[in-house]
Design an enzyme around this catalytic site. Structure first.
Site, mmCIF file in Angstrom:
data_model
loop_
_atom_site.group_PDB
_atom_site.id
_atom_site.type_symbol
_atom_site.label_atom_id
_atom_site.label_comp_id
_atom_site.label_asym_id
_atom_site.label_seq_id
_atom_site.Cartn_x
_atom_site.Cartn_y
_atom_site.Cartn_z
ATOM 1 C CD GLN A 19 -4.832 3.962 -3.781
ATOM 2 O OE1 GLN A 19 -3.763 3.462 -4.121
ATOM 3 N NE2 GLN A 19 -5.984 3.511 -4.234
ATOM 4 C CG HIS A 116 1.183 3.625 -5.708
ATOM 5 N ND1 HIS A 116 1.248 2.267 -5.480
ATOM 6 C CD2 HIS A 116 -0.039 3.858 -6.226
ATOM 7 C CE1 HIS A 116 0.086 1.706 -5.841
ATOM 8 N NE2 HIS A 116 -0.718 2.656 -6.286
ATOM 9 C CD GLU A 160 -1.505 0.206 -11.785
ATOM 10 O OE1 GLU A 160 -2.190 1.228 -11.914
ATOM 11 O OE2 GLU A 160 -1.985 -0.903 -11.520
ATOM 12 C CG ASN A 297 -0.115 -3.692 -10.161
ATOM 13 O OD1 ASN A 297 0.614 -4.472 -9.548
ATOM 14 N ND2 ASN A 297 -0.188 -2.407 -9.859
ATOM 15 C CD GLU A 376 -1.953 -2.357 -7.251
ATOM 16 O OE1 GLU A 376 -3.075 -2.166 -7.767
ATOM 17 O OE2 GLU A 376 -1.125 -1.457 -7.053
ATOM 18 C CD1 TRP A 430 -5.487 5.110 -7.240
ATOM 19 C CD2 TRP A 430 -4.770 7.099 -6.513
ATOM 20 N NE1 TRP A 430 -4.274 4.926 -6.623
ATOM 21 C CE2 TRP A 430 -3.805 6.124 -6.179
ATOM 22 C CE3 TRP A 430 -4.533 8.434 -6.168
ATOM 23 C CZ2 TRP A 430 -2.627 6.439 -5.500
ATOM 24 C CZ3 TRP A 430 -3.360 8.749 -5.491
ATOM 25 C CH2 TRP A 430 -2.423 7.756 -5.167
ATOM 26 C CE LYS A 436 -13.385 -0.509 -8.362
ATOM 27 N NZ LYS A 436 -12.626 -0.046 -9.542
ATOM 28 C CE1 TYR A 438 -10.006 -3.814 -6.456
ATOM 29 C CE2 TYR A 438 -10.412 -1.611 -5.609
ATOM 30 C CZ TYR A 438 -10.318 -2.483 -6.679
ATOM 31 O OH TYR A 438 -10.519 -2.045 -7.964
HETATM 32 C C1 BGP Z 1 -4.217 0.204 -9.435
HETATM 33 C C2 BGP Z 1 -3.475 1.106 -8.479
HETATM 34 C C3 BGP Z 1 -3.943 1.030 -7.077
HETATM 35 C C4 BGP Z 1 -5.419 0.782 -6.891
HETATM 36 C C5 BGP Z 1 -5.938 -0.288 -7.829
HETATM 37 C C6 BGP Z 1 -7.434 -0.438 -7.840
HETATM 38 O O1 BGP Z 1 -4.301 0.843 -10.665
HETATM 39 O O2 BGP Z 1 -2.113 0.818 -8.505
HETATM 40 O O3 BGP Z 1 -3.460 2.166 -6.431
HETATM 41 O O4 BGP Z 1 -6.143 1.921 -6.831
HETATM 42 O O5 BGP Z 1 -5.529 -0.087 -9.154
HETATM 43 O O6 BGP Z 1 -7.978 0.509 -8.704
HETATM 44 P P1 BGP Z 1 -9.220 1.377 -8.356
HETATM 45 O O7 BGP Z 1 -8.878 2.041 -7.069
HETATM 46 O O8 BGP Z 1 -9.388 2.329 -9.484
HETATM 47 O O9 BGP Z 1 -10.362 0.455 -8.239
#
Ligand code: BGP
Length: 469
Positions: A19, A116, A160, A297, A376, A430, A436, A438
């Site tokens: 990512q 990951h 995860e 997470n 996370e 993903w 989106k 963060y």
């Molecule tokens: C977790 C993953 C991350 C990241 C995060 C946010 O599941 O470990 O890699 O992507 O979520 O999720 P998203 O990108 O779907 O908003």
């Protein structure tokens, strides 16, 4: 109320190779399943991502400047072994040595994840972790990394395991895009947990210095109506699918009777069988007390209704159109989104108490957990870039509330040693693309310039004072 976090608490930021790095086609990197899958199914690509492959010195300089003293980084398996095993790619190895050296130069401790979501394509196409050969290749790759990178002191096997199985075989938004196959979900969880256990045992047997653990996503599951036994059962079953099965494997070295009873019920309704072997449990047993830490997470909780669900139906809200989600599993129940808690545009229910409850659940049910990092947590948002920054008060509020319940959990006896905000800088998501965001640092994906958001200034002040107002 003023809350305090301990002096040695890590204030980190999280990233993941695929990512963040970009550079998917250079310096000998092997393909991963996502390369083609994004091209075939999504409106965005993994290049340029945040060009971390070239810009990591900028991100680490910013991290240091903003009080961030830990970073989650993952090694792209296919940079080291382009096909997952066999010949080593020296350019990939050299890149990670440079990256870890830069982390140390900036006093930002790297917490390194071996996997990951990015299994090399050559192994993915052979069944990914459903194929037991992948377990062997993963153990060999881990062994190589432990020897090669003694500068790393914190290792995580997987990121995860739960959402991987969910994304690959239930929701079908991760490659190979299979839907509603519950047997594959549990088999993938199980095989990855066996791989984790073998790697942990190897790490300890060889006497490497440093620590090793696993990162689990643990969304908390509540009955919509706690007085209704059907809702209570639905919450238990969802918890088994997403949390309990893998927590049992991690810390009990077996699946408890209640867990297996739930799994068997789900498989009886949905079809399929599991291949659980005696030697698998020997591996799980041998590692269950060796995990130095658990990474949690946590983003959201879910409320479950136990209505008689006739068929499994899941709609993924990937574009942030609030209200677009549907999630129901035959024989389990359905998620109720009309609950009196705030939710994001992607229908993620914001509930800090769920993090507190999850930490305390681990402490109560798995007392051999040793210590926890929140690896996370963060708010996915359609950030508005104005005046060279983002006034992300909603994100500050989200993080403040979650750090608050972590302080409460510590006060109540849980051993939580750090927090890694997802994400350090903006990265792509993903299954939701670049919209989106963060990060603490806004990334202009065209110029690759970084701009600290309001949350970065706030995070710095909290990291330095350890005080939450
Ligand atoms: C977790 C993953 C991350 C990241 C995060 C946010 O599941 O470990 O890699 O992507 O979520 O999720 P998203 O990108 O779907 O908003």
């Amino acid at each position: 109320m003023v809350k305090q976090l301990p002096k040695d608490f890590i204030f980190g930021g999280a990233t993941a190779a695929y990512q963040a790095e970009g550079a998917t086609q250079i310096d000998g990197k092997g393909a991963v399943a996502w390369d083609k899958y994004l091209a075939d199914h999504y409106w965005y690509r993994a290049d340029p991502a945040s060009d971390f492959y070239h810009r990591y010195p900028v991100d680490l300089e910013l991290a240091e400047k903003f009080g961030v003293n830990g970073i989650r980084i993952s090694i792209a398996w296919s940079r080291i072994f382009p096909t997952g095993y066999g010949e080593v790619n020296p350019k990939g190895v050299a890149f990670y040595h440079r990256l870890f050296a830069e982390c140390h130069k900036r006093h930002v401790e790297p917490f390194v994840t071996l996997h990951h979501f990015d299994t090399p394509e050559a192994l993915h196409s052979q069944g990914d972790f459903l194929n037991r050969d992948t377990i062997d290749h993963f153990v060999d790759y881990a062994a190589f990394c432990f020897e090669e990178f003694p500068e790393v002191k914190f290792w995580t096997t997987f990121n995860e395991i739960g959402p991987i199985g969910d994304g690959q075989y239930l929701v079908g938004k991760f490659p190979p895009g299979i839907q509603y196959d519950l047997a594959k979900v549990f088999q993938s969880h199980h095989n990855m947990m066996v791989a984790h256990a073998r790697v942990v045992k190897l790490f300890k047997d060889k006497g490497y210095t440093g620590e090793i653990g696993v990162v689990h996503a643990l969304p908390t599951k509540y009955p919509y109506n706690p007085e209704n036994p059907a809702d209570v059962r639905a919450a238990e079953l969802e918890d088994i699918i997403h949390n309990r099965f893998i927590l049992d494997a991690t810390y009990l070295g077996e699946y408890s009777d209640e867990t297996m009873q739930g799994v068997n019920h789900i498989l009886a309704v949905n079809g399929g069988e599991l291949d659980l072997r005696k030697e698998d449990f020997e591996h799980l047993q041998a590692a269950k007390d060796l995990n130095d830490f658990l990474g949690i997470n946590y983003y959201m909780s879910d409320w479950m209704r136990g209505d008689d669900v006739e068929k499994t139906e899941i709609t993924h809200n990937g574009k942030g159109e609030k209200g677009g989600s549907k999630y129901q599993i035959k024989g389990v129940g359905r998620r109720e989104f009309d609950v009196d808690v705030p939710r994001t545009d992607w229908d993620w229910m914001i509930y800090p108490q769920g993090l507190y409850d999850q930490i305390m659940r681990v402490k109560a049910n798995y007392p051999n957990y040793k210590k926890i990092y929140i690896t996370e947590n963060g708010l996915g948002y359609k950030d508005e870039f104005v005046d060279g920054t983002v006034y992300d008060d909603a994100r500050i509020d989200y993080v403040k509330q979650h750090l608050g319940v972590i302080a409460d959990a510590i006060a109540d006896g849980a051993n939580v040693k750090g927090y890694f905000l997802w994400s350090l800088m903006d990265v792509f998501s993903w299954s939701n693309g670049y919209e989106k965001r963060y990060g603490l640092f806004y990334v202009d994906f065209e110029t690759q310039e970084r701009y600290p958001k309001k949350s970065a200034y706030w995070y710095k002040q909290v990291a330095e004072s350890r005080i939450l107002e």
